[in-house]
Scaffold this motif. Sequence first.
Motif, PDB file in Angstrom:
ATOM      1  N   TRP A  71       0.900  -1.388   0.133  1.00 36.57           N
ATOM      2  CA  TRP A  71      -0.006   0.097  -0.092  1.00 36.57           C
ATOM      3  C   TRP A  71       0.846   1.196  -0.034  1.00 36.57           C
ATOM      4  O   TRP A  71       0.531   2.312  -0.421  1.00 36.57           O
ATOM      5  N   PHE A  72       2.216   1.071   0.442  1.00 43.90           N
ATOM      6  CA  PHE A  72       2.848   2.334   0.353  1.00 43.90           C
ATOM      7  C   PHE A  72       3.129   2.879  -1.098  1.00 43.90           C
ATOM      8  O   PHE A  72       3.060   3.941  -1.490  1.00 43.90           O
ATOM      9  N   VAL A  73       3.606   1.715  -2.069  1.00 44.03           N
ATOM     10  CA  VAL A  73       3.484   1.998  -3.355  1.00 44.03           C
ATOM     11  C   VAL A  73       1.985   2.375  -4.268  1.00 44.03           C
ATOM     12  O   VAL A  73       2.111   3.201  -4.947  1.00 44.03           O
ATOM     13  N   GLU A  74       1.166   1.721  -3.819  1.00 45.46           N
ATOM     14  CA  GLU A  74      -0.161   1.915  -4.251  1.00 45.46           C
ATOM     15  C   GLU A  74      -0.412   3.555  -3.935  1.00 45.46           C
ATOM     16  O   GLU A  74      -1.150   4.282  -4.746  1.00 45.46           O
ATOM     17  N   ASP A  75      -0.312   3.931  -2.612  1.00 52.49           N
ATOM     18  CA  ASP A  75      -0.766   5.098  -2.170  1.00 52.49           C
ATOM     19  C   ASP A  75       0.228   6.273  -3.101  1.00 52.49           C
ATOM     20  O   ASP A  75      -0.214   7.325  -3.420  1.00 52.49           O
ATOM     21  N   LEU A  76       1.388   5.933  -3.251  1.00 54.73           N
ATOM     22  CA  LEU A  76       2.281   6.722  -3.918  1.00 54.73           C
ATOM     23  C   LEU A  76       2.073   7.163  -5.472  1.00 54.73           C
ATOM     24  O   LEU A  76       2.024   8.133  -5.744  1.00 54.73           O
ATOM     25  N   ILE A  77       1.707   5.926  -6.139  1.00 56.20           N
ATOM     26  CA  ILE A  77       1.243   6.143  -7.480  1.00 56.20           C
ATOM     27  C   ILE A  77       0.000   6.935  -7.470  1.00 56.20           C
ATOM     28  O   ILE A  77      -0.269   7.950  -8.396  1.00 56.20           O
ATOM     29  N   ALA A  78      -1.010   6.637  -6.388  1.00 52.85           N
ATOM     30  CA  ALA A  78      -2.157   7.826  -6.638  1.00 52.85           C
ATOM     31  C   ALA A  78      -2.048   8.948  -6.233  1.00 52.85           C
ATOM     32  O   ALA A  78      -2.538   9.832  -6.752  1.00 52.85           O
TER      33      ALA A  78
END
Length: 266
Positions: free
Chosen positions: A112-119
């Motif tokens: 979710w760190f990467v998912e939130d980053l992309i978002a």
Amino acid sequence: MTSIIIIPARYASTRYPGKPLVELRDADGVAKSLIRRSWDAAMAVRGVDRVVVATDDDRIRTHAEAFGAEVVMTSESCRNGTERCAEALAVLGGGYDIVVNLQGDAPLTPAWFVEDLIAGLSDTPAAEVATPVLRCDGAALAGFREDRKAGRVGGTTAVFRADRMALYFSKEVIPYSDAVPTDGPETPVFHHVGVYAYRPAALEAYGRLPVGTLETLEGLEQLRFMENGHPVLCVEVEARGRQFWELNNPSDVARIEAMLAAQPGA
């Protein structure tokens, strides 16, 4: 938006040669290399179109291909992970809206760190680059202080504006917080998580930007963007009970294995 995760990995690390191939044991006693655990972390991210390892070393390539990773060979002249990602993207021919640099020394990075980053980058047109920050609890801040007291370079801290655009990143503990107690759940210090998301144009331009004094002194690649006027967005992420640390020094192996032991199934 299409996205790709590139995992830059080099064998000749100044502080820890051969680091990508160091084995880490989890709660079940299973040993996997650092680069394998970083690959597993990348593969757990939802909505990403492709994951590749970018390296200049045949030992890493052979090892990564053996566990099923796609590998892109890059030159030895890459000075940091961002330059290696830029070269890998050029080799692959581009074609992505967002490029994520998940550095090969961060196997504890939750998906979710990467998912939130992309978002975060997708939702902020003014930003050319984005990177996660995690508010330190008392234990994490104590770890930073312990490393600095012992003369070790541990994690990186970040300070940013009200709109989350970065003001500075440092291997020192910033802001000044010596009086902040370490027995509480929150502190005013933010741990910079070593992951980046770039718009392709910013990544392609990176190698042409001059290396500045701050990047040289701190050894932090993201400062090249900032020193040359390219805004960097800090995306605050939540630990959700998970611990996070990068493998920077040999002494971090025991620390990361302890964190892996605390999360069964890792």
